[in-house]
Write an enzyme that holds these catalytic residues in place. Sequence first.
Site, PDB file in Angstrom:
ATOM      1  N   HIS A  49       0.847  -1.189   0.000  1.00  0.00           N
ATOM      2  CA  HIS A  49       0.000   0.000   0.000  1.00  0.00           C
ATOM      3  C   HIS A  49       0.888   1.246   0.000  1.00  0.00           C
ATOM      4  O   HIS A  49       2.099   1.151   0.209  1.00  0.00           O
ATOM      5  CB  HIS A  49      -0.949   0.013   1.211  1.00  0.00           C
ATOM      6  CG  HIS A  49      -0.238   0.014   2.530  1.00  0.00           C
ATOM      7  ND1 HIS A  49      -0.164  -1.082   3.338  1.00  0.00           N
ATOM      8  CD2 HIS A  49       0.438   1.002   3.168  1.00  0.00           C
ATOM      9  CE1 HIS A  49       0.535  -0.787   4.426  1.00  0.00           C
ATOM     10  NE2 HIS A  49       0.905   0.472   4.347  1.00  0.00           N
TER      11      HIS A  49
HETATM   12  C1  T46 Z   1       2.537   0.409   7.273  1.00  0.00           C
HETATM   13  C2  T46 Z   1       3.125  -0.899   7.619  1.00  0.00           C
HETATM   14  C3  T46 Z   1       4.558  -0.831   7.983  1.00  0.00           C
HETATM   15  C4  T46 Z   1      -5.553  -0.297  12.949  1.00  0.00           C
HETATM   16  O1  T46 Z   1      -6.710  -0.516  13.324  1.00  0.00           O
HETATM   17  N1  T46 Z   1      -4.857   0.764  13.458  1.00  0.00           N
HETATM   18  C5  T46 Z   1      -3.575   1.047  13.069  1.00  0.00           C
HETATM   19  O2  T46 Z   1      -2.984   2.033  13.562  1.00  0.00           O
HETATM   20  C6  T46 Z   1      -2.959   0.200  12.087  1.00  0.00           C
HETATM   21  C7  T46 Z   1      -1.535   0.491  11.615  1.00  0.00           C
HETATM   22  C8  T46 Z   1      -3.662  -0.865  11.599  1.00  0.00           C
HETATM   23  N2  T46 Z   1      -4.933  -1.120  12.040  1.00  0.00           N
HETATM   24  C9  T46 Z   1      -5.654  -2.304  11.541  1.00  0.00           C
HETATM   25  C10 T46 Z   1      -6.107  -2.211  10.096  1.00  0.00           C
HETATM   26  C11 T46 Z   1      -6.076  -3.657   9.628  1.00  0.00           C
HETATM   27  O3  T46 Z   1      -7.313  -4.268   9.923  1.00  0.00           O
HETATM   28  O4  T46 Z   1      -4.766  -3.435  11.584  1.00  0.00           O
HETATM   29  C12 T46 Z   1      -5.008  -4.308  10.512  1.00  0.00           C
HETATM   30  C13 T46 Z   1      -3.720  -4.639   9.756  1.00  0.00           C
HETATM   31  O5  T46 Z   1      -3.250  -3.451   9.102  1.00  0.00           O
HETATM   32  P1  T46 Z   1      -2.525  -3.480   7.676  1.00  0.00           P
HETATM   33  O6  T46 Z   1      -3.146  -4.515   6.815  1.00  0.00           O
HETATM   34  O7  T46 Z   1      -2.531  -2.081   7.127  1.00  0.00           O
HETATM   35  O8  T46 Z   1      -1.053  -3.952   8.071  1.00  0.00           O
HETATM   36  P2  T46 Z   1       0.291  -3.864   7.196  1.00  0.00           P
HETATM   37  O9  T46 Z   1       1.321  -4.656   7.906  1.00  0.00           O
HETATM   38  O10 T46 Z   1       0.048  -4.205   5.780  1.00  0.00           O
HETATM   39  O11 T46 Z   1       0.699  -2.307   7.235  1.00  0.00           O
HETATM   40  C14 T46 Z   1       1.019  -1.687   8.480  1.00  0.00           C
HETATM   41  C15 T46 Z   1       0.443  -0.258   8.503  1.00  0.00           C
HETATM   42  O12 T46 Z   1      -0.961  -0.301   8.286  1.00  0.00           O
HETATM   43  C16 T46 Z   1       1.077   0.626   7.471  1.00  0.00           C
HETATM   44  O13 T46 Z   1       0.815   1.966   7.799  1.00  0.00           O
HETATM   45  O14 T46 Z   1       3.189   1.255   6.684  1.00  0.00           O
HETATM   46  O15 T46 Z   1       2.423  -1.603   8.651  1.00  0.00           O
END
Ligand code: T46
Length: 137
Positions: free
Chosen positions: A54
Amino acid sequence: MKQSTVNDCRIIDIRRYSDTRGYLSVVENGIDIPFEIKRIYYLYMVPEVARGAHAHKALQQLLIATSGSVEVIMDDGQNKKSFMLDRPWKGLLIPPGLWRDLENFSGGAVLMCLASEGYDEHDYIRDYNEFKAYKGL
Ligand code: T46
């Protein structure tokens, strides 16, 4: 920052203090990084999968592998640049407007993110074609 490129990402050395008891590293608002920290989150117990995939429209971040190692592949739509985070005193500063893939988490890796904004799903671009259009490509 629609114009940001992978060359705007940079590795910084995080301040560290050592003595006979080991090391302590510190990141302080207004001193060590160019944004105010509003949120901290961390990834851990990651199996052999990729995460990320993303871009953020406004969020600035500092990524630190506080334990183990993680490969972060940054992409501006035209060029990619890979950063290996493998020391707790190395941080990757990421400006807004760049796609990232997180790969090759080592066993026991912990990836910590210091972020400039609170959580806002509207700040995410999770579709690569949409990202290219956002960059005007
Ligand atoms: C990034 C990389 C390094 C929340 O509810 N609050 C939060 O502050 C975050 C970061 C995530 N979430 C929830 C949203 C999703 O349901 O946690 C779940 C997993 O998030 P995501 O799929 O976005 O995870 P990654 O590892 O793909 O990305 C994360 C961060 O979202 C992003 O900002 O740069 O880690």
